[in-house]
Design a protein around this motif. Structure first.
Motif, PDB file in Angstrom:
ATOM      1  N   GLU A   1       0.833  -1.211   0.000  1.00  0.00           N
ATOM      2  CA  GLU A   1       0.000   0.000   0.000  1.00  0.00           C
ATOM      3  C   GLU A   1       0.865   1.257   0.000  1.00  0.00           C
ATOM      4  O   GLU A   1       0.527   2.258  -0.648  1.00  0.00           O
ATOM      5  CB  GLU A   1      -0.923  -0.013   1.228  1.00  0.00           C
ATOM      6  CG  GLU A   1      -2.041  -1.050   1.139  1.00  0.00           C
ATOM      7  CD  GLU A   1      -2.875  -1.116   2.402  1.00  0.00           C
ATOM      8  OE1 GLU A   1      -4.019  -1.596   2.328  1.00  0.00           O
ATOM      9  OE2 GLU A   1      -2.375  -0.699   3.477  1.00  0.00           O
ATOM     10  N   ARG A   2       1.978   1.192   0.709  1.00  0.00           N
ATOM     11  CA  ARG A   2       2.888   2.335   0.735  1.00  0.00           C
ATOM     12  C   ARG A   2       3.480   2.583  -0.651  1.00  0.00           C
ATOM     13  O   ARG A   2       3.609   3.741  -1.082  1.00  0.00           O
ATOM     14  CB  ARG A   2       4.011   2.080   1.742  1.00  0.00           C
ATOM     15  CG  ARG A   2       4.977   3.240   1.887  1.00  0.00           C
ATOM     16  CD  ARG A   2       5.929   3.036   3.043  1.00  0.00           C
ATOM     17  NE  ARG A   2       6.783   4.195   3.241  1.00  0.00           N
ATOM     18  CZ  ARG A   2       7.561   4.373   4.293  1.00  0.00           C
ATOM     19  NH1 ARG A   2       7.597   3.452   5.261  1.00  0.00           N
ATOM     20  NH2 ARG A   2       8.299   5.454   4.407  1.00  0.00           N
TER      21      ARG A   2
ATOM     22  N   ALA B   1       0.722   4.100  -2.815  1.00  0.00           N
ATOM     23  CA  ALA B   1       0.352   5.474  -2.447  1.00  0.00           C
ATOM     24  C   ALA B   1       1.414   6.491  -2.842  1.00  0.00           C
ATOM     25  O   ALA B   1       1.104   7.669  -3.068  1.00  0.00           O
ATOM     26  CB  ALA B   1       0.090   5.556  -0.945  1.00  0.00           C
TER      27      ALA B   1
ATOM     28  N   TRP C   1       1.523   8.728   0.854  1.00  0.00           N
ATOM     29  CA  TRP C   1       1.618   7.911   2.072  1.00  0.00           C
ATOM     30  C   TRP C   1       1.934   8.779   3.285  1.00  0.00           C
ATOM     31  O   TRP C   1       2.806   9.649   3.245  1.00  0.00           O
ATOM     32  CB  TRP C   1       2.699   6.858   1.902  1.00  0.00           C
ATOM     33  CG  TRP C   1       2.814   5.929   3.084  1.00  0.00           C
ATOM     34  CD1 TRP C   1       3.720   5.990   4.094  1.00  0.00           C
ATOM     35  CD2 TRP C   1       1.966   4.814   3.382  1.00  0.00           C
ATOM     36  NE1 TRP C   1       3.505   4.990   5.011  1.00  0.00           N
ATOM     37  CE2 TRP C   1       2.433   4.246   4.602  1.00  0.00           C
ATOM     38  CE3 TRP C   1       0.867   4.237   2.748  1.00  0.00           C
ATOM     39  CZ2 TRP C   1       1.845   3.130   5.187  1.00  0.00           C
ATOM     40  CZ3 TRP C   1       0.270   3.122   3.332  1.00  0.00           C
ATOM     41  CH2 TRP C   1       0.753   2.584   4.522  1.00  0.00           C
TER      42      TRP C   1
ATOM     43  N   VAL D   1      -3.605   4.787   2.596  1.00  0.00           N
ATOM     44  CA  VAL D   1      -2.581   5.828   2.413  1.00  0.00           C
ATOM     45  C   VAL D   1      -1.816   6.095   3.712  1.00  0.00           C
ATOM     46  O   VAL D   1      -1.155   7.124   3.857  1.00  0.00           O
ATOM     47  CB  VAL D   1      -3.205   7.144   1.884  1.00  0.00           C
ATOM     48  CG1 VAL D   1      -3.718   6.948   0.460  1.00  0.00           C
ATOM     49  CG2 VAL D   1      -4.306   7.645   2.804  1.00  0.00           C
ATOM     50  N   GLY D   2      -1.921   5.179   4.663  1.00  0.00           N
ATOM     51  CA  GLY D   2      -1.119   5.271   5.883  1.00  0.00           C
ATOM     52  C   GLY D   2      -1.717   6.073   7.016  1.00  0.00           C
ATOM     53  O   GLY D   2      -1.071   6.257   8.049  1.00  0.00           O
TER      54      GLY D   2
END
Length: 276
Positions: free
Chosen positions: A168-169, A172, A176, A188-189
């Motif tokens: 995901e990081r 993004a 992120w 997005v963290g």
């Protein structure tokens, strides 16, 4: 599917005694402690002491206040002081539920030891009480840090979360934002607030047929199963974050009674084998 067990048989009176000795006395001046004890024994215990803590409701508490006003003629200031004591006592009881929502949402990766299989509970995600306040990372209740040795299954799940977060990081990119290096974030963290975690928890519970399950039922189920499977009380106490092992025994006394019965049954079978 989560298991549900009957609530504790701990009474309001028993919890008041534990709260006074373990949470008030260590940090309270002698005169203040004496006042607390006096009001507990004189006003609270006679009216609410025999009620199970898990069954106490707002109507019973309001009846207490009404009786103290109309029947006993106590001044509003005294009623307010009694309310303050009861509020602090019950707030502490609610917070004693193992790894809490705020602690889960505030869990950071540096607190997860994949090699040793442990989780260090040292902080929680909180929001200021003022309107419009932001969320922030705070210490745990009473600044107590505890280390939980998790089942391998839990560690494996956390590894999956870690790998998913890496992806995901990457996806993004510059969007992120995980300033506190948290374990549980969105795509997005960004951190997940306890209310959102609870909403998803309730949704999952509804899908598996447990719509009325509460978040702290997870800790309750953990405690019951651990004790039934032979974990020592001290270990369970530390994992739950209870002040003392005696409090854990008070809360889960019904489990220890069943364990005694099971132990007696095992001994009987052993005796029968020896006799044969």
């Amino acid at each position: 599917m989560a298991l549900y067990f009957e609530p504790s048989k701990l009474t309001v009176s028993q919890w008041l005694d534990t709260w006074l000795s373990e949470y008030v006395q260590p940090s309270c001046k002698p005169l203040s402690l004496s006042t607390y004890k006096s009001r507990v024994e004189t006003h609270i215990k006679p009216a609410l002491g025999k009620i199970k803590l898990s069954e106490l409701n707002s109507t019973q508490i309001q009846t207490l206040y009404n009786d103290l006003t109309r029947r006993d003629g106590l001044a509003p200031k005294t009623i307010k002081n009694v309310h303050g004591i009861l509020h602090k006592c019950l707030t502490q009881a609610v917070k004693l539920r193992g790894m809490r929502e705020g602690e889960v949402c505030g869990l950071s990766w540096d607190a997860v030891n994949f090699k040793n299989g442990t989780i260090t509970v040292k902080q929680q995600l909180q929001k200021g009480k003022e309107k419009g306040s932001r969320h922030y990372i705070a210490a745990t209740k009473n600044d107590k840090v505890r280390i939980i040795t998790s089942a391998p299954f839990v560690i494996e799940v956390l590894k999956q979360v870690y790998n998913r977060q890496i992806q995901e990081r990457y996806n993004a990119g510059t969007a992120w934002s995980n300033e506190w290096n948290l374990v549980f974030t969105n795509s997005v963290g960004e951190f997940i607030v306890p209310q959102t975690a609870l909403k998803h928890f309730k949704s999952i519970c509804a899908r598996i047929g447990c719509p009325n399950a509460r978040f702290h039922d997870l800790q309750h189920t953990y405690a019951v199963i651990s004790l039934q499977e032979g974990d020592d009380v001290k270990t369970v106490q530390q994992n739950l974050g209870h002040a003392t092992a005696s409090f854990t025994l008070d809360v889960y006394g019904h489990v220890s009674e069943k364990m005694k019965q099971d132990s007696a049954a095992r001994m009987e079978r052993l005796i029968e084998k020896v006799k044969a």
